[in-house]
Structure formats: C-alpha cells, structure tokens
Write an enzyme that holds these catalytic residues in place. Structure first.
Site, PDB file in Angstrom:
ATOM      1  N   HIS A 115       7.403  -9.934   0.867  1.00  0.00           N
ATOM      2  CA  HIS A 115       6.082  -9.858   1.506  1.00  0.00           C
ATOM      3  C   HIS A 115       5.102 -10.851   0.896  1.00  0.00           C
ATOM      4  CE1 HIS A 115       7.084  -5.432   2.698  1.00  0.00           C
ATOM      5  NE2 HIS A 115       7.696  -6.318   3.462  1.00  0.00           N
ATOM      6  N   GLY A 182      10.976   3.013  -6.332  1.00  0.00           N
ATOM      7  CA  GLY A 182       9.528   3.018  -6.105  1.00  0.00           C
ATOM      8  C   GLY A 182       9.093   2.558  -4.741  1.00  0.00           C
TER       9      GLY A 182
HETATM   10  C1  BV8 Z   1       7.440  -7.297  11.089  1.00  0.00           C
HETATM   11  C2  BV8 Z   1       1.956  -7.173   1.956  1.00  0.00           C
HETATM   12  C3  BV8 Z   1       8.005  -8.335  13.115  1.00  0.00           C
HETATM   13  C4  BV8 Z   1       0.505  -7.295   1.958  1.00  0.00           C
HETATM   14  C5  BV8 Z   1       2.834  -5.349   3.325  1.00  0.00           C
HETATM   15  C6  BV8 Z   1       4.167   0.173  14.767  1.00  0.00           C
HETATM   16  C7  BV8 Z   1       3.003  -0.557  14.870  1.00  0.00           C
HETATM   17  C8  BV8 Z   1       2.847  -1.793  14.227  1.00  0.00           C
HETATM   18  C9  BV8 Z   1       3.877  -2.335  13.462  1.00  0.00           C
HETATM   19  C10 BV8 Z   1       5.034  -1.597  13.350  1.00  0.00           C
HETATM   20  C11 BV8 Z   1       5.181  -0.363  13.984  1.00  0.00           C
HETATM   21  N1  BV8 Z   1       6.410   0.107  13.679  1.00  0.00           N
HETATM   22  C12 BV8 Z   1       7.041  -0.768  12.873  1.00  0.00           C
HETATM   23  C13 BV8 Z   1       6.229  -1.831  12.680  1.00  0.00           C
HETATM   24  C14 BV8 Z   1       6.555  -3.004  11.863  1.00  0.00           C
HETATM   25  C15 BV8 Z   1       5.779  -2.954  10.552  1.00  0.00           C
HETATM   26  C16 BV8 Z   1       6.020  -1.622   9.858  1.00  0.00           C
HETATM   27  O1  BV8 Z   1       7.065  -1.404   9.289  1.00  0.00           O
HETATM   28  N2  BV8 Z   1       5.002  -0.741   9.904  1.00  0.00           N
HETATM   29  C17 BV8 Z   1       5.162   0.570   9.298  1.00  0.00           C
HETATM   30  C18 BV8 Z   1       3.927   0.910   8.464  1.00  0.00           C
HETATM   31  C19 BV8 Z   1       5.416   1.574  10.417  1.00  0.00           C
HETATM   32  N3  BV8 Z   1       6.325  -4.028   9.757  1.00  0.00           N
HETATM   33  C20 BV8 Z   1       5.785  -5.247   9.867  1.00  0.00           C
HETATM   34  O2  BV8 Z   1       4.825  -5.513  10.557  1.00  0.00           O
HETATM   35  C21 BV8 Z   1       6.515  -6.346   9.116  1.00  0.00           C
HETATM   36  N4  BV8 Z   1       6.728  -7.448   9.991  1.00  0.00           N
HETATM   37  O3  BV8 Z   1       8.015  -6.289  11.413  1.00  0.00           O
HETATM   38  O4  BV8 Z   1       7.428  -8.422  11.828  1.00  0.00           O
HETATM   39  C22 BV8 Z   1       7.983  -9.688  13.643  1.00  0.00           C
HETATM   40  C23 BV8 Z   1       9.201 -10.305  13.896  1.00  0.00           C
HETATM   41  C24 BV8 Z   1       9.166 -11.577  14.437  1.00  0.00           C
HETATM   42  C25 BV8 Z   1       7.957 -12.215  14.688  1.00  0.00           C
HETATM   43  C26 BV8 Z   1       6.751 -11.577  14.405  1.00  0.00           C
HETATM   44  C27 BV8 Z   1       6.746 -10.306  13.878  1.00  0.00           C
HETATM   45  C28 BV8 Z   1       5.673  -6.830   7.953  1.00  0.00           C
HETATM   46  C29 BV8 Z   1       5.557  -5.734   6.939  1.00  0.00           C
HETATM   47  C30 BV8 Z   1       4.883  -6.262   5.681  1.00  0.00           C
HETATM   48  C31 BV8 Z   1       3.487  -5.743   5.624  1.00  0.00           C
HETATM   49  N5  BV8 Z   1       2.903  -6.129   4.343  1.00  0.00           N
HETATM   50  N6  BV8 Z   1       2.314  -5.771   2.166  1.00  0.00           N
HETATM   51  C32 BV8 Z   1      -0.116  -6.533   0.825  1.00  0.00           C
HETATM   52  O5  BV8 Z   1       0.608  -6.019  -0.058  1.00  0.00           O
HETATM   53  O6  BV8 Z   1      -1.344  -6.490   0.847  1.00  0.00           O
HETATM   54  S1  BV8 Z   1       3.457  -3.789   3.430  1.00  0.00           S
HETATM   55  C33 BV8 Z   1       3.063  -2.852   2.068  1.00  0.00           C
HETATM   56  O7  BV8 Z   1       3.791  -1.636   2.209  1.00  0.00           O
HETATM   57  C34 BV8 Z   1       3.516  -3.423   0.744  1.00  0.00           C
HETATM   58  O8  BV8 Z   1       4.199  -4.641   0.838  1.00  0.00           O
HETATM   59  C35 BV8 Z   1       4.472  -2.381   0.233  1.00  0.00           C
HETATM   60  O9  BV8 Z   1       5.454  -2.926  -0.525  1.00  0.00           O
HETATM   61  C36 BV8 Z   1       4.985  -1.858   1.498  1.00  0.00           C
HETATM   62  C37 BV8 Z   1       5.766  -0.596   1.427  1.00  0.00           C
HETATM   63  O10 BV8 Z   1       5.102   0.313   0.622  1.00  0.00           O
HETATM   64  P1  BV8 Z   1       5.860   0.777  -0.729  1.00  0.00           P
HETATM   65  O11 BV8 Z   1       6.089  -0.424  -1.566  1.00  0.00           O
HETATM   66  O12 BV8 Z   1       7.030   1.607  -0.369  1.00  0.00           O
HETATM   67  O13 BV8 Z   1       4.728   1.602  -1.408  1.00  0.00           O
HETATM   68  P2  BV8 Z   1       4.283   3.090  -1.017  1.00  0.00           P
HETATM   69  O14 BV8 Z   1       2.950   3.334  -1.634  1.00  0.00           O
HETATM   70  O15 BV8 Z   1       4.475   3.305   0.444  1.00  0.00           O
HETATM   71  O16 BV8 Z   1       5.375   3.998  -1.759  1.00  0.00           O
HETATM   72  C38 BV8 Z   1       5.406   4.042  -3.179  1.00  0.00           C
HETATM   73  C39 BV8 Z   1       6.628   4.860  -3.538  1.00  0.00           C
HETATM   74  O17 BV8 Z   1       6.769   4.829  -4.954  1.00  0.00           O
HETATM   75  C40 BV8 Z   1       6.498   6.320  -3.135  1.00  0.00           C
HETATM   76  O18 BV8 Z   1       7.727   6.726  -2.544  1.00  0.00           O
HETATM   77  C41 BV8 Z   1       6.272   7.037  -4.464  1.00  0.00           C
HETATM   78  O19 BV8 Z   1       6.885   8.319  -4.470  1.00  0.00           O
HETATM   79  C42 BV8 Z   1       6.976   6.145  -5.425  1.00  0.00           C
HETATM   80  N7  BV8 Z   1       6.433   6.164  -6.792  1.00  0.00           N
HETATM   81  C43 BV8 Z   1       5.171   6.445  -7.194  1.00  0.00           C
HETATM   82  N8  BV8 Z   1       5.096   6.324  -8.547  1.00  0.00           N
HETATM   83  C44 BV8 Z   1       6.335   5.942  -8.975  1.00  0.00           C
HETATM   84  C45 BV8 Z   1       7.186   5.832  -7.866  1.00  0.00           C
HETATM   85  N9  BV8 Z   1       8.479   5.481  -7.964  1.00  0.00           N
HETATM   86  C46 BV8 Z   1       8.957   5.214  -9.205  1.00  0.00           C
HETATM   87  N10 BV8 Z   1       8.199   5.293 -10.334  1.00  0.00           N
HETATM   88  C47 BV8 Z   1       6.887   5.645 -10.244  1.00  0.00           C
HETATM   89  N11 BV8 Z   1       6.134   5.721 -11.362  1.00  0.00           N
END
Ligand code: BV8
Ligand code: ZN
Length: 239
Positions: A115, A182
């Site tokens: 990303h 994570g």
């Molecule tokens: C794409 C960068 C297609 C910027 C990020 C409906 C509507 C609109 C879009 C979509 C949709 N359905 C699907 C989509 C596609 C969309 C998507 O997946 N949306 C989701 C939300 C439904 N994806 C995209 O748009 C991607 N692009 O599909 O393009 C395309 C193809 C061709 C041409 C054009 C387009 C792009 C996705 C990238 C978005 N950018 N970030 C920034 O960071 O500012 S996403 C963002 O969320 C971060 O990158 C992050 O990495 C990512 C996922 O989150 P996590 O890393 O998992 O973090 P989270 O907080 O969620 O979870 C933390 C976890 O850690 C928890 O489970 C917790 O329990 C655990 N934890 C906590 N403490 C600890 C721990 N684990 C271990 N130790 C600890 N101490």
C-alpha cells in the site's frame, strides 16, 4: 506457542509474512480499526481516498503529516525485530500492508510495501517522486511543475503498484509457511494472499490477539500479540 507446528517450521524452505497495522501497535502506532484506532478521530474510509484528497488536500495532508511524525518518533518493536532476526535461519519475505517502514528499520531485507510508503511523495501529474526528509513549509506541497504533491500511498479505489502486487502473489504462491500478523484481513486484494499460500500446500499461521474472518481456516491461530509471539517463533530455530 508454535509447538504444534514446530517441525513444519523447521522444515520450511521459505517463510512469507503478511503484516498489517497490528504489528506496529506495540511501537505506539495506532491500528486503523482497533479501539485505539486513530481512524476514530478521522474517518479513514473517507480520508484515505482520492476524492477526499481532491476535495480537501490540506486536511488529508494534515492527517498524513500527523501520522508521519508519530511514525518517525516510533521504534521497531520485538515483533519487527524477531522477523528481521529470522532471516539468519530461513529466507524470509515480508508482504506488508503498512506504510510505516518499520520492517525495513528493524532490518528486514525483503519487504514488499503493498500500500505504498508514508515517507515517499509523488506528483499528482508529472512523474516526480521523492523521499520526504523534512516537514513542509506549506500543505499541500507543490511540485516543480506547479501541481500538488500527494503521499505515495494506495488509497481505497486505487490499484496496488502492479510490480509489487505481482511479486507478492508470486511469493505467497511459492512458500511453504505463511505467517499472518496483525491484520484484520478486511482489505482486498491483500486479504487474498493467505489463500494463495494454502493453494500451494503451505501451512498458514495467524498471530492476532483477536479472531479474524480467516481464523477458522488457519493451520494455527495464535491469540497473542506480535511482540510476544514472534520472539517465541525464533526459539523454534534456535534449538
Ligand atoms: C483496489 C494505505 C481495485 C493508506 C490502505 C466496497 C467499496 C469500495 C471499495 C471496496 C469495496 N469492497 C472492496 C473494496 C476494495 C477495497 C477494500 O478492500 N475495501 C474494504 C475496506 C472493504 N480495496 C481497495 O480499494 C484496494 N484497491 O481494490 O483496487 C482496482 C483495481 C484496478 C484498478 C483500480 C482499482 C486498495 C486498498 C488499500 C487502501 N489503503 N492504506 C494509509 O495507510 O493511509 S488500507 C488500510 O487498511 C491500511 O493499509 C491497512 O494496512 C489496511 C488493513 O488494515 P489492517 O492493517 O488489517 O489494520 P486493522 O486496524 O484493520 O487491523 C489490525 C489488526 O491487528 C486487528 O485484527 C487487531 O486485532 C490486530 N492487532 C492489534 N494489536 C495487535 C494486533 N495484532 C498483533 N499484535 C498486536 N499488538
Ligand atoms: Zn509535478
């Protein structure tokens, strides 16, 4: 913690990690969706998009500058460091959704930033790209060509850097052990990587204090934090 799969780990030819915000949580970098999620203050689904950027580039830049300051002040934690240390025992590839550069700072040498990165900027029009080393006198910063610069990250609705994504799929499809650390596995296409590993017959291990939608399909799901579990992983190879 890794006892049940210790033999499989020791036989591993290549270990691939998929990491998310949770691995940096113990470095003091808040996760996105967790209770401490700093996306509470801002609605990331609204801010991490190209529309939000063009609607209010200054606000989006302020959000990234706040995160960048926090990230630069943070340090890799024992989870990042154990992953870097593991390279002494096996080939390790790190497929990260994080933009914080912590794996590289911990010493991991093969990191795929799916990303993008918070320390690089690029122009919205020309092909100017650079590493950010200082703050900016004005937000949004302006390119030499006169257009505004943006963080070099992948926003929702934007495709991942194709070369990085293809290399990541290739690694996921050719490993015999995948360790998912994570990440809520909520975001695609990064959340497809564990399926690629399973299709290749790899064992897939999850390290997360909480359940994720893929916990039930994991070979082993370790309910622990990265900084606690990953140093324990090292001991499997140090016996
Ligand atoms: C794409 C960068 C297609 C910027 C990020 C409906 C509507 C609109 C879009 C979509 C949709 N359905 C699907 C989509 C596609 C969309 C998507 O997946 N949306 C989701 C939300 C439904 N994806 C995209 O748009 C991607 N692009 O599909 O393009 C395309 C193809 C061709 C041409 C054009 C387009 C792009 C996705 C990238 C978005 N950018 N970030 C920034 O960071 O500012 S996403 C963002 O969320 C971060 O990158 C992050 O990495 C990512 C996922 O989150 P996590 O890393 O998992 O973090 P989270 O907080 O969620 O979870 C933390 C976890 O850690 C928890 O489970 C917790 O329990 C655990 N934890 C906590 N403490 C600890 C721990 N684990 C271990 N130790 C600890 N101490
Ligand atoms: Zn330019």
């Amino acid at each position: 913690m890794f006892g049940p799969v210790a033999d499989r780990l020791r036989q591993a030819e290549k270990i691939v990690f998929v990491t998310g915000a949770g691995i940096s949580q113990e470095s003091g970098i808040p996760t996105f969706r967790g209770k401490d999620g700093f996306w509470r203050k801002y609605d990331a689904m609204k801010l991490a998009t190209i529309d939000a950027f063009y609607e209010n580039p200054k606000l989006v830049w302020e959000w990234y500058e706040e995160r960048r300051t926090n990230i630069l002040a943070a340090k890799p934690n024992p989870g990042h460091l154990a992953m870097a240390e593991l390279e002494k025992y096996r080939p390790v590839h790190v497929l990260t959704q994080n933009i914080d550069g912590m794996h590289q700072r911990a010493g991991s040498t093969k990191v795929y930033e799916l990303h993008g990165s918070i320390i690089t900027i690029k122009c919205t029009v020309c092909d100017f790209k650079d590493i950010i080393v200082t703050g900016f006198s004005e937000l949004p910063p302006i390119c030499k060509c006169g257009n505004i610069l943006r963080p070099d990250v992948v926003w929702f609705g934007e495709s991942l850097p194709q070369d990085v994504w293809h290399a990541a799929m290739q690694q996921a499809s050719s490993c015999d052990v995948m360790i998912v650390v994570g990440t809520s596995l909520a975001v695609s296409p990064a959340n497809l990587l564990p399926a690629y590993a399973r299709q290749n017959g790899a064992i897939v291990i999850e390290v997360n204090p909480e359940e994720t939608p893929m916990s039930t399909s994991m070979s082993l799901s370790i309910r622990s934090s990265a900084a606690k579990a990953l140093p324990d992983l090292l001991t499997v190879f140090q016996r």
